[in-house]
Design a protein around this motif. Structure first.
Motif, PDB file in Angstrom:
ATOM      1  N   TYR A  68       1.837   3.916   0.974  1.00  0.00           N
ATOM      2  CA  TYR A  68       1.582   2.768   1.843  1.00  0.00           C
ATOM      3  C   TYR A  68       2.802   2.477   2.700  1.00  0.00           C
ATOM      4  N   HIS A  69       2.568   2.241   3.972  1.00  0.00           N
ATOM      5  CA  HIS A  69       3.659   1.988   4.917  1.00  0.00           C
ATOM      6  C   HIS A  69       4.513   0.810   4.490  1.00  0.00           C
ATOM      7  N   HIS A  70       3.901  -0.277   4.067  1.00  0.00           N
ATOM      8  CA  HIS A  70       4.665  -1.478   3.736  1.00  0.00           C
ATOM      9  C   HIS A  70       5.499  -1.312   2.467  1.00  0.00           C
ATOM     10  N   GLU A  71       5.129  -0.375   1.591  1.00  0.00           N
ATOM     11  CA  GLU A  71       5.892  -0.146   0.360  1.00  0.00           C
ATOM     12  C   GLU A  71       6.969   0.921   0.546  1.00  0.00           C
ATOM     13  N   ASN A  72       6.655   1.972   1.286  1.00  0.00           N
ATOM     14  CA  ASN A  72       7.542   3.125   1.447  1.00  0.00           C
ATOM     15  C   ASN A  72       7.532   3.614   2.892  1.00  0.00           C
ATOM     16  N   PRO A  73       8.207   2.927   3.808  1.00  0.00           N
ATOM     17  CA  PRO A  73       8.115   3.337   5.218  1.00  0.00           C
ATOM     18  C   PRO A  73       8.658   4.741   5.498  1.00  0.00           C
ATOM     19  N   TYR A  76       6.190   7.362   4.221  1.00  0.00           N
ATOM     20  CA  TYR A  76       4.991   7.272   5.064  1.00  0.00           C
ATOM     21  C   TYR A  76       5.232   7.977   6.397  1.00  0.00           C
ATOM     22  N   SER A  77       6.384   7.729   7.010  1.00  0.00           N
ATOM     23  CA  SER A  77       6.717   8.411   8.266  1.00  0.00           C
ATOM     24  C   SER A  77       6.781   9.914   8.068  1.00  0.00           C
ATOM     25  N   ARG A 110      -5.791   3.759   8.914  1.00  0.00           N
ATOM     26  CA  ARG A 110      -5.171   2.610   9.562  1.00  0.00           C
ATOM     27  C   ARG A 110      -6.051   1.366   9.415  1.00  0.00           C
ATOM     28  N   ALA A 113      -4.921  -1.471   5.201  1.00  0.00           N
ATOM     29  CA  ALA A 113      -3.560  -1.088   4.819  1.00  0.00           C
ATOM     30  C   ALA A 113      -3.236   0.245   5.480  1.00  0.00           C
ATOM     31  N   VAL A 114      -2.063   0.330   6.051  1.00  0.00           N
ATOM     32  CA  VAL A 114      -1.645   1.593   6.658  1.00  0.00           C
ATOM     33  C   VAL A 114      -1.262   2.518   5.500  1.00  0.00           C
TER      34      VAL A 114
END
Length: 124
Positions: A68-73, A76-77, A110, A113-114
Motif C-alpha cells: 500500500y502506498h500510504h504504508e510503504n511509499p 510501492y514506487s 487505484r 487504496a493505492v
C-alpha cells in the motif's frame, strides 16, 4: 572508462575517489560520463526493499504481496517501476531469483487504496 568514454560505477566504488584517480592519472572526463550505480538506477534501493519484502511474505506462505502506498511509499514506487520499466523489471527479477522466486505479474489498483499486488512463483 577508457574504452567507452563513460562508466557506471558499482556501489562499492565511491564516485569521488574514482574521479580523483582520473585526475591523478591525467585522464580527462566530461560531466555525466561517470555515474554512480544509484544515479543510473535510482530505484535500486526500493527494488531491494521490495525483493526482501517478497521473500519475507513468501517464507510465511504467501504467493501474493500487497504493498500500500500510504504504508510503504518506496516499495510501492518500486512496484510501479517493475510494472512500467523493462530494466526495472529485469533488475527485480534478478533480485528475486536470489531467493529462488520469480515474478509472475504486478498489478496496480487505484481504487479506495493505492495498492500494488506482486504475484510470485517458485523458480524451477
Amino acid at each position: 572508462f577508457l574504452r567507452y568514454g563513460s562508466v557506471t560505477l558499482p556501489s562499492s566504488v565511491p564516485k569521488d575517489m574514482f574521479l580523483r584517480d582520473l585526475d591523478y592519472f591525467g585522464i580527462s572526463h566530461e560531466n555525466g560520463t561517470v555515474l554512480g550505480e544509484m544515479e543510473k538506477f535510482p530505484f535500486r534501493e526500493g527494488l531491494t526493499t521490495l525483493a526482501s519484502l517478497c521473500w519475507a511474505k513468501y517464507s510465511h506462505g504467501y504467493m501474493k504481496v500487497e504493498v500500500y502506498h500510504h504504508e510503504n511509499p518506496h516499495p510501492y514506487s518500486a512496484a510501479c517501476t517493475v510494472r512500467n520499466d523493462p530494466a526495472g523489471k529485469e533488475m527485480f527479477q534478478n533480485m528475486l531469483s536470489q531467493y529462488g522466486l520469480t515474478l509472475k505479474k504486478v498489478s496496480l489498483s487505484r481504487g479506495g487504496a493505492v495498492l500494488a499486488c506482486i504475484y510470485l512463483d517458485v523458480s524451477e
